[in-house]
Motif scaffolding. Structure first.
Motif, PDB file in Angstrom:
ATOM      1  N   GLN A  62      23.479  43.356  46.872  1.00 16.66           N
ATOM      2  CA  GLN A  62      22.925  44.150  47.974  1.00 16.66           C
ATOM      3  C   GLN A  62      23.934  44.357  49.106  1.00 16.66           C
ATOM      4  O   GLN A  62      23.556  44.793  50.190  1.00 16.66           O
ATOM      5  N   GLN A  63      25.204  44.033  48.860  1.00 14.87           N
ATOM      6  CA  GLN A  63      26.220  44.118  49.917  1.00 14.87           C
ATOM      7  C   GLN A  63      27.379  45.011  49.488  1.00 14.87           C
ATOM      8  O   GLN A  63      27.657  45.152  48.301  1.00 14.87           O
ATOM      9  N   ASP A  64      28.046  45.579  50.491  1.00 15.50           N
ATOM     10  CA  ASP A  64      29.266  46.340  50.227  1.00 15.50           C
ATOM     11  C   ASP A  64      30.360  45.376  49.788  1.00 15.50           C
ATOM     12  O   ASP A  64      30.493  44.278  50.334  1.00 15.50           O
ATOM     13  N   ILE A  65      31.142  45.803  48.816  1.00 16.93           N
ATOM     14  CA  ILE A  65      32.281  45.031  48.323  1.00 16.93           C
ATOM     15  C   ILE A  65      33.525  45.877  48.566  1.00 16.93           C
ATOM     16  O   ILE A  65      33.512  47.086  48.321  1.00 16.93           O
ATOM     17  N   SER A  66      34.596  45.252  49.047  1.00 13.63           N
ATOM     18  CA  SER A  66      35.819  46.020  49.273  1.00 13.63           C
ATOM     19  C   SER A  66      37.046  45.234  48.830  1.00 13.63           C
ATOM     20  O   SER A  66      37.027  44.009  48.727  1.00 13.63           O
ATOM     21  N   ASN A  67      38.101  45.999  48.561  1.00 19.05           N
ATOM     22  CA  ASN A  67      39.434  45.467  48.263  1.00 19.05           C
ATOM     23  C   ASN A  67      39.451  44.476  47.097  1.00 19.05           C
ATOM     24  O   ASN A  67      39.909  43.348  47.238  1.00 19.05           O
ATOM     25  N   LEU A  68      38.983  44.900  45.942  1.00 20.24           N
ATOM     26  CA  LEU A  68      39.090  44.095  44.724  1.00 20.24           C
ATOM     27  C   LEU A  68      40.400  44.473  44.035  1.00 20.24           C
ATOM     28  O   LEU A  68      40.608  45.635  43.690  1.00 20.24           O
ATOM     29  N   THR A  69      41.287  43.506  43.849  1.00 25.88           N
ATOM     30  CA  THR A  69      42.568  43.752  43.203  1.00 25.88           C
ATOM     31  C   THR A  69      42.606  42.993  41.885  1.00 25.88           C
ATOM     32  O   THR A  69      42.335  41.795  41.850  1.00 25.88           O
ATOM     33  N   PHE A  70      42.967  43.686  40.798  1.00 29.00           N
ATOM     34  CA  PHE A  70      43.009  43.097  39.469  1.00 29.00           C
ATOM     35  C   PHE A  70      44.449  43.017  38.982  1.00 29.00           C
ATOM     36  O   PHE A  70      45.243  43.933  39.207  1.00 29.00           O
ATOM     37  N   SER A  71      44.770  41.901  38.311  1.00 30.89           N
ATOM     38  CA  SER A  71      46.114  41.725  37.761  1.00 30.89           C
ATOM     39  C   SER A  71      46.059  40.852  36.515  1.00 30.89           C
ATOM     40  O   SER A  71      45.073  40.152  36.281  1.00 30.89           O
ATOM     41  N   PHE A  72      47.142  40.905  35.726  1.00 28.74           N
ATOM     42  CA  PHE A  72      47.324  40.017  34.582  1.00 28.74           C
ATOM     43  C   PHE A  72      48.457  39.059  34.895  1.00 28.74           C
ATOM     44  O   PHE A  72      49.437  39.420  35.532  1.00 28.74           O
ATOM     45  N   GLY A  73      48.337  37.836  34.409  1.00 30.71           N
ATOM     46  CA  GLY A  73      49.407  36.866  34.577  1.00 30.71           C
ATOM     47  C   GLY A  73      48.962  35.522  34.063  1.00 30.71           C
ATOM     48  O   GLY A  73      47.918  35.383  33.449  1.00 30.71           O
ATOM     49  N   HIS A  74      49.794  34.523  34.323  1.00 30.64           N
ATOM     50  CA  HIS A  74      49.400  33.144  34.046  1.00 30.64           C
ATOM     51  C   HIS A  74      49.956  32.273  35.154  1.00 30.64           C
ATOM     52  O   HIS A  74      50.887  32.649  35.871  1.00 30.64           O
ATOM     53  N   LEU A  75      49.362  31.114  35.336  1.00 36.98           N
ATOM     54  CA  LEU A  75      49.653  30.281  36.494  1.00 36.98           C
ATOM     55  C   LEU A  75      51.116  29.868  36.597  1.00 36.98           C
ATOM     56  O   LEU A  75      51.603  29.592  37.686  1.00 36.98           O
ATOM     57  N   LEU A  76      51.829  29.808  35.485  1.00 35.68           N
ATOM     58  CA  LEU A  76      53.227  29.393  35.529  1.00 35.68           C
ATOM     59  C   LEU A  76      54.166  30.516  35.951  1.00 35.68           C
ATOM     60  O   LEU A  76      55.340  30.289  36.182  1.00 35.68           O
ATOM     61  N   ASP A  77      53.662  31.752  36.033  1.00 35.26           N
ATOM     62  CA  ASP A  77      54.485  32.907  36.390  1.00 35.26           C
ATOM     63  C   ASP A  77      53.837  33.592  37.589  1.00 35.26           C
ATOM     64  O   ASP A  77      52.763  34.152  37.491  1.00 35.26           O
ATOM     65  N   ASP A 149      27.492  35.437  48.040  1.00 40.97           N
ATOM     66  CA  ASP A 149      26.897  34.347  48.821  1.00 40.97           C
ATOM     67  C   ASP A 149      27.246  34.482  50.308  1.00 40.97           C
ATOM     68  O   ASP A 149      27.907  35.431  50.723  1.00 40.97           O
ATOM     69  N   ASP A 150      26.812  33.534  51.122  1.00 36.12           N
ATOM     70  CA  ASP A 150      26.974  33.611  52.572  1.00 36.12           C
ATOM     71  C   ASP A 150      28.436  33.636  53.020  1.00 36.12           C
ATOM     72  O   ASP A 150      28.755  34.179  54.065  1.00 36.12           O
ATOM     73  N   GLU A 151      29.329  33.019  52.238  1.00 34.10           N
ATOM     74  CA  GLU A 151      30.753  33.008  52.594  1.00 34.10           C
ATOM     75  C   GLU A 151      31.507  34.226  52.061  1.00 34.10           C
ATOM     76  O   GLU A 151      32.665  34.442  52.391  1.00 34.10           O
TER      77      GLU A 151
END
Length: 177
Positions: A62-77, A149-151
């Protein structure tokens, strides 16, 4: 007489080689066909999507969502490969990111989603989608933002196809990290 025997041996060897090549070709075509049909079968409902990377995001919250950025990678890189950004999603709205050419030449990759919490802090959801094959031909990620959620943490329902098998799951902001 010796030349006639040599010709017969040469004809027999040539015939055997040609039969071997033909047999190899038939086996190759059969194995390729079987693997093709297995690949098509594992795609299921995602067969209708084009090759490349497709990410569809629906905002069921029920809320506006903004600035979703998607990427591929792994934690070591730390050099993640960005797929794209969705600037704004109003409640009930959907958006799609499509990339035809991605360099996914390493194994053990995950899709990450970055967004901002209400206090302005950056949140990165690790591994919302896991790729266990190198250079998949097709990746389809359908993400439903079910709740905020609230945060500002997002509850996500994720499903799709990772180039090898179908994926389903939920990312809950209240889970233990």
């Amino acid at each position: 007489m010796a030349t006639k025997i040599m010709r017969v041996i040469l004809v027999i060897l040539t015939s055997l080689i040609l039969i071997g090549i033909l047999f190899y070709g038939v086996l190759y075509v059969i194995s390729y066909g079987i693997s093709y049909f297995i690949m098509i079968d594992t795609q299921g409902e995602y067969r209708k999507y084009d090759t490349g990377v497709t990410i569809e995001v629906k905002n069921s919250s029920q809320q506006d969502i903004s600035n979703l950025t998607f990427s591929f990678g792994h934690l070591l890189d730390i050099n993640f490969q960005e797929i794209g950004e969705i600037k704004q999603l109003k409640p009930g709205q959907s958006s799609k990111l499509i990339s035809k050419s991605m360099d996914l030449s390493s194994s053990d990759l995950s899709m990450y989603m970055q967004y901002y919490l209400k206090d302005g802090e950056t949140k990165i959801e690790n591994s919302i989608f896991y790729l266990d094959t190198i250079n998949p031909k097709k990746i389809v990620a359908l993400i439903d933002i079910a709740k905020v959620d609230d945060e500002g943490n997002l509850l996500l329902n994720v499903e799709g196809y990772n180039g090898f098998t179908q994926i389903t799951g939920e990312i809950d902001p209240d889970r233990d990290n």
